[in-house]
Design a protein around this motif. Sequence first.
Motif, PDB file in Angstrom:
ATOM      1  N   SER A 213      52.987 -71.794 -50.818  1.00 40.97           N
ATOM      2  CA  SER A 213      52.482 -72.743 -49.828  1.00 40.97           C
ATOM      3  C   SER A 213      51.211 -73.385 -50.369  1.00 40.97           C
ATOM      4  O   SER A 213      50.552 -72.841 -51.261  1.00 40.97           O
ATOM      5  N   LYS A 215      47.441 -74.394 -49.653  1.00 41.60           N
ATOM      6  CA  LYS A 215      46.338 -73.982 -48.786  1.00 41.60           C
ATOM      7  C   LYS A 215      45.195 -74.984 -48.920  1.00 41.60           C
ATOM      8  O   LYS A 215      44.727 -75.260 -50.036  1.00 41.60           O
ATOM      9  N   LYS A 216      44.746 -75.517 -47.785  1.00 41.36           N
ATOM     10  CA  LYS A 216      43.606 -76.434 -47.778  1.00 41.36           C
ATOM     11  C   LYS A 216      42.331 -75.611 -47.633  1.00 41.36           C
ATOM     12  O   LYS A 216      42.066 -75.022 -46.589  1.00 41.36           O
ATOM     13  N   GLU A 217      41.575 -75.520 -48.707  1.00 41.76           N
ATOM     14  CA  GLU A 217      40.334 -74.734 -48.716  1.00 41.76           C
ATOM     15  C   GLU A 217      39.156 -75.675 -48.932  1.00 41.76           C
ATOM     16  O   GLU A 217      38.664 -75.856 -50.039  1.00 41.76           O
ATOM     17  N   ASN A 221      42.648 -77.996 -52.918  1.00 37.27           N
ATOM     18  CA  ASN A 221      44.057 -77.769 -52.580  1.00 37.27           C
ATOM     19  C   ASN A 221      44.583 -76.631 -53.454  1.00 37.27           C
ATOM     20  O   ASN A 221      44.823 -76.813 -54.648  1.00 37.27           O
ATOM     21  N   TYR A 224      49.282 -71.601 -53.545  1.00 38.77           N
ATOM     22  CA  TYR A 224      49.399 -70.138 -53.472  1.00 38.77           C
ATOM     23  C   TYR A 224      50.847 -69.740 -53.725  1.00 38.77           C
ATOM     24  O   TYR A 224      51.764 -70.235 -53.059  1.00 38.77           O
ATOM     25  N   ALA A 400      46.575 -64.418 -48.001  1.00 36.46           N
ATOM     26  CA  ALA A 400      46.052 -65.711 -48.427  1.00 36.46           C
ATOM     27  C   ALA A 400      45.376 -66.461 -47.279  1.00 36.46           C
ATOM     28  O   ALA A 400      45.522 -67.677 -47.139  1.00 36.46           O
ATOM     29  N   THR A 401      44.649 -65.709 -46.445  1.00 40.84           N
ATOM     30  CA  THR A 401      43.803 -66.293 -45.398  1.00 40.84           C
ATOM     31  C   THR A 401      42.417 -65.660 -45.513  1.00 40.84           C
ATOM     32  O   THR A 401      42.174 -64.812 -46.372  1.00 40.84           O
ATOM     33  N   TYR A 407      42.095 -62.716 -51.847  1.00 43.10           N
ATOM     34  CA  TYR A 407      42.384 -64.149 -51.916  1.00 43.10           C
ATOM     35  C   TYR A 407      41.100 -64.963 -51.728  1.00 43.10           C
ATOM     36  O   TYR A 407      40.883 -65.954 -52.443  1.00 43.10           O
ATOM     37  N   SER A 408      40.253 -64.557 -50.795  1.00 44.02           N
ATOM     38  CA  SER A 408      38.989 -65.280 -50.568  1.00 44.02           C
ATOM     39  C   SER A 408      38.135 -65.287 -51.820  1.00 44.02           C
ATOM     40  O   SER A 408      37.501 -66.298 -52.151  1.00 44.02           O
TER      41      SER A 408
END
Length: 433
Positions: A213, A215-217, A221, A224, A400-401, A407-408
Amino acid sequence: MKPQVKKFPVLKSLLATLATGSLLSFAISPTVQAEMTDSPKMVVDEMWQIVNSEFVDRNFNQINWQKKREELLNKNYNNKTQAYRAINQALKDLGDPYTRFLPPEQFEVLNSQTSGETSGVGVRIAIDSRTQDLYIIDAIKKSPAAEAGLQRGDRIVRIDGKPTALMDLDQASEALKGEVGTEVKLEIAREKQSAFQVTIVRSEIEVPSVDFSLKKEGGLNVGYIKLDEFSSLAAQQMKDAIDQLQKQQASAFVLDLRGNPGGLLFASVDIARMWMSEGEIVDVVDRRGGHRRFQADNSAITDLPLVVLVDGNSASASEILAGALKENKRATLVGTNTFGKGTVQSVHSLSDGSGLAVTISRYYPPSGMNINKKGISPDIVQGISREEEYLLTQNPSLLATKADPQYSKAVTILRTKNPISSPNNSNSVSILQ
């Protein structure tokens, strides 16, 4: 306590490579040959011959392997159970936990794992250790379960009329699996709805090894990618994931190998080549000291910044990939020390439908370091508490959150690398042939 999780098929093997082998013939007396025909003794001797010709330790852990054959063939085996017991004891004497016998049902599961296909309804299930409820954590896309409307969070109350409260995870798994075209009846409980029944026709299912997916961080972009295991379909699925994420304008990648027990050696090499343009991937050394070195071949799909997540359950083919990416400075490894399995196995089918996994070689990352029983250390150590691990296991959607500290940490690292904003697709190739 963590809930138990079952996938279809079961993905537990730590094999780095799988192959089909042929049996060698060793002279035995006509009398013994006659006794062995259609006898459990035949399978015992098949095991001995394969180990004799392939086992990586030519000294057989200081066991007189020729004498071992005489001992095995001088015994009488009244049934398969006695023969299997003798096989397991002989293999135990070799002192290698990865050289092991697989009864027919386990061998069938392993074949499903490596092929990436199985027959069933297409769900991943778990048992909540606190309530003992059996519930669905994922319905595989385009599977019979998904087409029947089953979804994450549904509780499976009964399977073909039998209450799941009386089943453990393996029993529930066996009840859901079955031959293509057969039916299974499920009673489902869904939150805020009355219990309902559904009849599902089992079919052949392509089990996804890759989940991905975008992920907008913030302004980043992140593509993941979660790789569960290295099946024969994993490389193509990985290529598709990278291509799709680049089309979605990914500016960096996180490759999650946590909990990945391994799989096929060649799948790990193919996937490494998708990320690396040059450099050595792995050196495989056979029992005669022969080297087979695998290199990148200028077929990388992307050169965008990459972080790889690893943990103590990242093993075998996962360690081949992680070691190659780390030592060639293609990626930053984040997490905890990997499992430490530096050997390669081949798998053979035996005449009664059982199988035999035999360690045939050892492998080394580009540095030549022996990782067996040691593992690979990450560049950045980032642990995870038991509470966090339980939460992520119970609710995989939190992977992944911000609830996922590893992940962070990966996102923080990627922000320091000043990733480019537009991906380069010029090197896109198909790896599987």
